[in-house]
Design a protein around this motif. Sequence first.
Motif, mmCIF file in Angstrom:
data_model
loop_
_atom_site.group_PDB
_atom_site.id
_atom_site.type_symbol
_atom_site.label_atom_id
_atom_site.label_comp_id
_atom_site.label_asym_id
_atom_site.label_seq_id
_atom_site.Cartn_x
_atom_site.Cartn_y
_atom_site.Cartn_z
ATOM 1 N N SER A 106 0.822 -1.215 0.000
ATOM 2 C CA SER A 106 0.000 0.000 0.000
ATOM 3 C C SER A 106 0.857 1.267 0.000
ATOM 4 O O SER A 106 0.485 2.259 -0.627
ATOM 5 N N THR A 107 2.015 1.237 0.685
ATOM 6 C CA THR A 107 2.852 2.445 0.688
ATOM 7 C C THR A 107 3.635 2.590 -0.619
ATOM 8 O O THR A 107 4.011 3.698 -0.981
ATOM 9 N N GLN A 108 3.855 1.483 -1.312
ATOM 10 C CA GLN A 108 4.468 1.603 -2.639
ATOM 11 C C GLN A 108 3.443 2.163 -3.631
ATOM 12 O O GLN A 108 3.777 2.955 -4.506
ATOM 13 N N ALA A 109 2.196 1.738 -3.489
ATOM 14 C CA ALA A 109 1.141 2.216 -4.392
ATOM 15 C C ALA A 109 0.810 3.679 -4.128
ATOM 16 O O ALA A 109 0.586 4.456 -5.059
ATOM 17 N N LEU A 110 0.758 4.058 -2.860
ATOM 18 C CA LEU A 110 0.472 5.451 -2.496
ATOM 19 C C LEU A 110 1.522 5.890 -1.483
ATOM 20 O O LEU A 110 1.337 5.737 -0.274
ATOM 21 N N PRO A 111 2.638 6.419 -1.970
ATOM 22 C CA PRO A 111 3.727 6.786 -1.052
ATOM 23 C C PRO A 111 3.391 8.023 -0.232
ATOM 24 O O PRO A 111 2.379 8.679 -0.471
ATOM 25 N N LYS A 169 1.221 -2.737 -29.432
ATOM 26 C CA LYS A 169 2.206 -2.423 -28.388
ATOM 27 C C LYS A 169 1.774 -1.189 -27.591
ATOM 28 O O LYS A 169 1.956 -1.143 -26.368
ATOM 29 N N THR A 170 1.219 -0.219 -28.313
ATOM 30 C CA THR A 170 0.761 0.996 -27.620
ATOM 31 C C THR A 170 -0.347 0.669 -26.623
ATOM 32 O O THR A 170 -0.319 1.106 -25.462
ATOM 33 N N VAL A 171 -1.297 -0.133 -27.080
ATOM 34 C CA VAL A 171 -2.421 -0.506 -26.199
ATOM 35 C C VAL A 171 -1.908 -1.320 -25.018
ATOM 36 O O VAL A 171 -2.322 -1.102 -23.868
ATOM 37 N N ASP A 172 -0.983 -2.228 -25.275
ATOM 38 C CA ASP A 172 -0.410 -3.045 -24.209
ATOM 39 C C ASP A 172 0.292 -2.150 -23.181
ATOM 40 O O ASP A 172 0.140 -2.333 -21.965
ATOM 41 N N PHE A 173 1.034 -1.162 -23.690
ATOM 42 C CA PHE A 173 1.736 -0.220 -22.800
ATOM 43 C C PHE A 173 0.725 0.536 -21.931
ATOM 44 O O PHE A 173 0.880 0.626 -20.711
ATOM 45 N N ILE A 174 -0.318 1.051 -22.583
ATOM 46 C CA ILE A 174 -1.302 1.857 -21.837
ATOM 47 C C ILE A 174 -2.005 1.008 -20.771
ATOM 48 O O ILE A 174 -2.151 1.431 -19.621
ATOM 49 N N LYS A 175 -2.399 -0.204 -21.154
ATOM 50 C CA LYS A 175 -3.085 -1.073 -20.179
ATOM 51 C C LYS A 175 -2.159 -1.422 -19.007
ATOM 52 O O LYS A 175 -2.613 -1.537 -17.865
ATOM 53 N N SER A 176 -0.876 -1.585 -19.332
ATOM 54 C CA SER A 176 0.074 -2.001 -18.282
ATOM 55 C C SER A 176 0.357 -0.896 -17.274
ATOM 56 O O SER A 176 0.900 -1.172 -16.201
ATOM 57 N N THR A 177 0.000 0.347 -17.611
ATOM 58 C CA THR A 177 0.217 1.421 -16.625
ATOM 59 C C THR A 177 -0.638 1.188 -15.369
ATOM 60 O O THR A 177 -0.322 1.702 -14.303
ATOM 61 N N LYS A 178 -1.691 0.372 -15.523
ATOM 62 C CA LYS A 178 -2.541 0.071 -14.353
ATOM 63 C C LYS A 178 -1.852 -0.901 -13.390
ATOM 64 O O LYS A 178 -2.339 -1.127 -12.293
ATOM 65 N N LEU A 179 -0.749 -1.479 -13.864
ATOM 66 C CA LEU A 179 -0.080 -2.483 -13.031
ATOM 67 C C LEU A 179 1.189 -1.950 -12.387
ATOM 68 O O LEU A 179 2.025 -2.712 -11.916
ATOM 69 N N LEU A 180 1.341 -0.620 -12.415
ATOM 70 C CA LEU A 180 2.558 -0.034 -11.847
ATOM 71 C C LEU A 180 2.302 0.525 -10.450
ATOM 72 O O LEU A 180 1.228 1.028 -10.152
ATOM 73 N N PRO A 201 4.343 3.319 -7.947
ATOM 74 C CA PRO A 201 3.141 4.010 -7.452
ATOM 75 C C PRO A 201 2.020 4.057 -8.508
ATOM 76 O O PRO A 201 2.296 3.988 -9.700
ATOM 77 N N ILE A 202 0.807 4.194 -8.006
ATOM 78 C CA ILE A 202 -0.371 4.188 -8.879
ATOM 79 C C ILE A 202 -0.310 5.352 -9.867
ATOM 80 O O ILE A 202 0.015 6.482 -9.494
ATOM 81 N N ILE A 203 -0.617 5.040 -11.123
ATOM 82 C CA ILE A 203 -0.717 6.079 -12.157
ATOM 83 C C ILE A 203 -2.138 6.024 -12.701
ATOM 84 O O ILE A 203 -2.625 4.941 -13.041
ATOM 85 N N VAL A 204 -2.779 7.184 -12.761
ATOM 86 C CA VAL A 204 -4.112 7.258 -13.358
ATOM 87 C C VAL A 204 -4.017 8.088 -14.625
ATOM 88 O O VAL A 204 -3.402 9.161 -14.616
ATOM 89 N N LEU A 205 -4.587 7.590 -15.709
ATOM 90 C CA LEU A 205 -4.554 8.329 -16.974
ATOM 91 C C LEU A 205 -5.802 9.214 -17.074
ATOM 92 O O LEU A 205 -6.925 8.723 -16.961
ATOM 93 N N LEU A 228 -0.052 10.881 -23.486
ATOM 94 C CA LEU A 228 -0.803 10.485 -22.293
ATOM 95 C C LEU A 228 -0.675 11.572 -21.241
ATOM 96 O O LEU A 228 0.417 12.123 -21.058
ATOM 97 N N ARG A 229 -1.785 11.897 -20.605
ATOM 98 C CA ARG A 229 -1.725 12.816 -19.459
ATOM 99 C C ARG A 229 -2.034 11.991 -18.215
ATOM 100 O O ARG A 229 -3.122 11.406 -18.116
ATOM 101 N N THR A 230 -1.059 11.900 -17.340
ATOM 102 C CA THR A 230 -1.203 11.006 -16.188
ATOM 103 C C THR A 230 -1.158 11.789 -14.875
ATOM 104 O O THR A 230 -0.717 12.941 -14.836
ATOM 105 N N GLN A 231 -1.589 11.108 -13.859
ATOM 106 C CA GLN A 231 -1.478 11.666 -12.496
ATOM 107 C C GLN A 231 -0.929 10.592 -11.579
ATOM 108 O O GLN A 231 -1.337 9.419 -11.665
ATOM 109 N N SER A 232 0.012 10.980 -10.729
ATOM 110 C CA SER A 232 0.462 10.071 -9.665
ATOM 111 C C SER A 232 0.174 10.760 -8.336
ATOM 112 O O SER A 232 -0.002 11.982 -8.295
ATOM 113 N N PHE A 233 0.143 9.975 -7.284
ATOM 114 C CA PHE A 233 -0.407 10.503 -6.021
ATOM 115 C C PHE A 233 0.512 10.227 -4.832
ATOM 116 O O PHE A 233 1.278 9.270 -4.853
ATOM 117 N N TRP A 234 0.368 11.050 -3.816
ATOM 118 C CA TRP A 234 1.026 10.777 -2.534
ATOM 119 C C TRP A 234 0.204 11.364 -1.403
ATOM 120 O O TRP A 234 -0.633 12.245 -1.624
#
Lengths: 228, 176
Positions: A78-83, A136-147, A149-153, A169-175
């Motif tokens: 949980s702390t890796q996902a939301l530092p 490959k692009t779609v695979d990359f985009i879908k895989s961002t959900k598996l990283l 800290p959490i990344i939201v597109l 891509l416009r992304t957001q990461s959180f803490w």
Amino acid sequence: MNKGRKLIPASVTVIALPFIYVVILVVISYIAINTGMSKISQQKSNLAKSKKTESVLRDKEQTLQEASVVITPYVDYSTQALPDRNPSLAVISQVKTLGLEKDVELIDMAVSGFSEATKGISSAGMTVGITGDLDKTVDFIKSTKLLAPIIVLDMIEMEFSGNTISTDLRTQSFWKPLPKELGKISDPIDKLTETEIEILDELAQLKAPTFYDVSPSGPYTRGNPFSL
Amino acid sequence: MADINLLTKRLAPAGSVVKLAKGMKIFAVVGTVLFFVAMVVMITIFVADSTSLAKSINNQETLTISIKSMETTEIEYTVVKDRVSSIKTIFDAGNVVDDLEDLLSLTNTIPKETEISHAEINKKSTKLSFRSPNSSNLVETFAKVVSTERYKTVILETFSYNPDKGYIIELEMSGS
């Protein structure tokens, strides 16, 4: 005649003693029962409060005993996902690694500003530009959900040119800062809900960053070269 | 031997008063008994509650010691609970990756001759620009877009025709 007038009438004498006794009995009963009931009521109230506190403590003990078996790895997930600090560096590293894995070309990456905390959660925006074929692009985009800290597109913009797709891509990461206090020992503790357990299981599947903390380098004190 | 009462009848207590006095005596006796019974019942309840209260306080002290011994677990649990509730908030806000799935499932159904040139997905809507080489292809593409259940609203943003390229369309779709 005067002496006769002073005599207490026999009717009064007969009734006086039982009457006084009954009056005293009623008064004493009233005071004793009233006081007794008040004490019992107060005692019952104290007992109910005490039982409630005991129940809260028992639930808390049970929850913590159950949690003690499984909770430690969940802290990491949980702390890796939301530092507790801005994770932009870790996110850049994760996105770069993912780009290499999925064989897409990273054109640019830029941190694009921070937003104020909402419910204590702060976010950092980032734009990512990639090129590659559709799969490959779609695979990359879908895989961002598996990283982690959490990344939201927030936005995906795709420009198709033959087989190559340029994607922005416009992304957001959180803490969020860690909690600072535990609260009273008698405070109840909420059990993890089914949804929260599902989320924790999802977090366990996320790919953790290879580095997290970047320790500052120097300045270091120079040693005495003449000391022998 | 006959009873001799030297008092005059005027000085003797009235019969009704004697009856009342007797009634009061009976009431006093019964009341006293009931009073003592009530006292015994109240004292028993009070003592029983006091014992339960002492036992409960003792249990609380034991539980408090046990909980204090698990402070590390409590810290970890508090952190996990705090993180996961915030992560739920983040997830609930949505991620357009899910909308990409919807768009791909649509583009997989439209005719191969339809040439997609641009797609933009944000949290409110999805914009799709494409080129249809001829009107029959355009009709077929529209039919697929309209028949999809993934988008409740489809707005035709731009529609143009170029003799060399064919029909150039931009759609805005939402409500998936």
